[in-house]
Design an enzyme around this catalytic site. Sequence first.
Site, PDB file in Angstrom:
ATOM      1  N   GLY A 147     -11.289   4.214   4.333  1.00 42.16           N
ATOM      2  CA  GLY A 147     -12.582   3.531   4.504  1.00 42.16           C
ATOM      3  C   GLY A 147     -13.120   3.514   5.927  1.00 42.16           C
ATOM      4  O   GLY A 147     -14.251   3.086   6.144  1.00 42.16           O
ATOM      5  N   THR A 202      -7.655   2.344  10.067  1.00 39.64           N
ATOM      6  CA  THR A 202      -7.924   2.954  11.373  1.00 39.64           C
ATOM      7  C   THR A 202      -9.003   2.185  12.147  1.00 39.64           C
ATOM      8  O   THR A 202      -8.871   1.971  13.354  1.00 39.64           O
ATOM      9  CB  THR A 202      -8.344   4.428  11.162  1.00 39.64           C
ATOM     10  OG1 THR A 202      -7.289   5.067  10.433  1.00 39.64           O
ATOM     11  CG2 THR A 202      -8.556   5.155  12.464  1.00 39.64           C
ATOM     12  N   ASP A 230       0.829  -1.208   0.000  1.00 37.09           N
ATOM     13  CA  ASP A 230       0.000   0.000   0.000  1.00 37.09           C
ATOM     14  C   ASP A 230       0.873   1.272   0.000  1.00 37.09           C
ATOM     15  O   ASP A 230       1.854   1.355   0.751  1.00 37.09           O
ATOM     16  CB  ASP A 230      -0.853  -0.063   1.282  1.00 37.09           C
ATOM     17  CG  ASP A 230      -1.919   0.998   1.356  1.00 37.09           C
ATOM     18  OD1 ASP A 230      -2.392   1.459   0.315  1.00 37.09           O
ATOM     19  OD2 ASP A 230      -2.313   1.351   2.501  1.00 37.09           O
ATOM     20  N   GLU A 240      -2.779   6.283  -7.997  1.00 35.79           N
ATOM     21  CA  GLU A 240      -3.712   7.271  -7.426  1.00 35.79           C
ATOM     22  C   GLU A 240      -3.674   8.553  -8.243  1.00 35.79           C
ATOM     23  O   GLU A 240      -2.601   9.039  -8.604  1.00 35.79           O
ATOM     24  CB  GLU A 240      -3.309   7.561  -5.964  1.00 35.79           C
ATOM     25  CG  GLU A 240      -4.199   8.598  -5.272  1.00 35.79           C
ATOM     26  CD  GLU A 240      -3.933   8.665  -3.757  1.00 35.79           C
ATOM     27  OE1 GLU A 240      -3.656   7.612  -3.138  1.00 35.79           O
ATOM     28  OE2 GLU A 240      -3.999   9.781  -3.204  1.00 35.79           O
ATOM     29  N   GLY A 247      -7.489   8.116   8.137  1.00 35.96           N
ATOM     30  CA  GLY A 247      -7.595   8.374   9.581  1.00 35.96           C
ATOM     31  C   GLY A 247      -9.027   8.684   9.992  1.00 35.96           C
ATOM     32  O   GLY A 247      -9.972   8.386   9.264  1.00 35.96           O
ATOM     33  N   ASN A 280     -10.113   0.487   1.200  1.00 39.62           N
ATOM     34  CA  ASN A 280      -9.018   0.352   2.165  1.00 39.62           C
ATOM     35  C   ASN A 280      -9.479   0.693   3.587  1.00 39.62           C
ATOM     36  O   ASN A 280     -10.076   1.751   3.794  1.00 39.62           O
ATOM     37  CB  ASN A 280      -7.892   1.315   1.806  1.00 39.62           C
ATOM     38  CG  ASN A 280      -7.155   0.907   0.548  1.00 39.62           C
ATOM     39  OD1 ASN A 280      -7.559  -0.011  -0.158  1.00 39.62           O
ATOM     40  ND2 ASN A 280      -6.074   1.592   0.270  1.00 39.62           N
ATOM     41  N   VAL A 281      -9.128  -0.178   4.512  1.00 41.05           N
ATOM     42  CA  VAL A 281      -9.531   0.042   5.910  1.00 41.05           C
ATOM     43  C   VAL A 281      -8.336  -0.235   6.827  1.00 41.05           C
ATOM     44  O   VAL A 281      -7.777  -1.333   6.798  1.00 41.05           O
ATOM     45  CB  VAL A 281     -10.695  -0.899   6.311  1.00 41.05           C
ATOM     46  CG1 VAL A 281     -11.094  -0.672   7.758  1.00 41.05           C
ATOM     47  CG2 VAL A 281     -11.893  -0.724   5.390  1.00 41.05           C
TER      48      VAL A 281
HETATM   49  P1  13P Z   1      -8.150   4.467   7.077  1.00 40.09           P
HETATM   50  O1  13P Z   1      -7.040   4.315   8.038  1.00 40.09           O
HETATM   51  O2  13P Z   1      -8.798   5.785   7.132  1.00 40.09           O
HETATM   52  O3  13P Z   1      -9.135   3.343   7.159  1.00 40.09           O
HETATM   53  O4  13P Z   1      -7.512   4.403   5.605  1.00 40.09           O
HETATM   54  C1  13P Z   1      -6.817   3.260   5.221  1.00 40.09           C
HETATM   55  C2  13P Z   1      -6.211   3.441   3.888  1.00 40.09           C
HETATM   56  O5  13P Z   1      -6.713   4.161   3.047  1.00 40.09           O
HETATM   57  C3  13P Z   1      -4.982   2.702   3.598  1.00 40.09           C
HETATM   58  O6  13P Z   1      -4.421   3.027   2.391  1.00 40.09           O
END
Ligand code: 13P
Length: 281
Positions: free
Chosen positions: A208, A231, A82, A134, A179, A228-229
């Site tokens: 996400g 946090t 990532d 991106e 975040g 993407n998740v």
């Molecule tokens: P979050 O930490 O907001 O869920 O985002 C994760 C992310 O986009 C990783 O690339």
Amino acid sequence: MPLVTMKEILQKADQSNYGVGSFNVVNMETVIGVIKAAEETNSPIILQAAEARLRYSPLNLIGPIMVAAAQKAKVPVAVHFDHGSRPETIKQALDFGFTSVMFDGSGLSLEENAAKTIEVIRLAKRYGASVEAEIGRVGGSEDGLENIEMAITQVQDAKEFFERTEVDALAVAIGNVHGVYKSEPNLQFERLKGIDEVVAAPLVLHGGSGITVHDFRRCIQYGIKKINVQTATLNKVVERVRALCQQNEKLDYFTYHQCIINAACESAKGHIEAFQSNNQA
Ligand code: 13P
């Protein structure tokens, strides 16, 4: 079930119109927890490690754990790098057996971003791996240490970038941030719809954590297939570990270890169901 590429997973998601959770993992427990969630819901998933977090979870340790866990999983799992910015680190991830990498050139001009993305696509091709890029810039930051200003994706830029690169998946900035959201996320669905109409590849939603089920599903309807998740998973782990410590004066290490796995699993399961990828393995 074999370790698969992101492209393969997202193609199926595109055909059947569901989203795939791409869960950031930071240690063996989070890897085990997220895979447990995928197996219990019979869902494909993507496991990912972010370049900005390698100072906590070195790639030579977390990478082989991710790949080995994916190879043994009962559901299709892609292993993704990532927000890669350094070609040498992206290559290292590919050498460890990652089946997908992101080149994040969102801070560069469109021309430079496209040119560097094309180089990464050439490299990844040698490994049979997929590539995410991106366009525009997602706000916040991966490790919470920077507050990067969001740059909303322009439809015309997304079109031009995709025509130049034909990348496998394209991350967009439509009001999503990394975040914790400071106020209710206000996603620009009309813009997303416009991007989806001119980009043939599946789209990716970063940031996400904190988006409603309703908004996730609207995003999926308008082309987002990888979500993407990070946090949400880590916060759930902290919340559960804190409660465990408060309830047990004498805590043994392995109860704590299991608590991390269960919390990561619980958070991932909730997202898998929101994305409707359950029973799609
Ligand atoms: P979050 O930490 O907001 O869920 O985002 C994760 C992310 O986009 C990783 O690339």
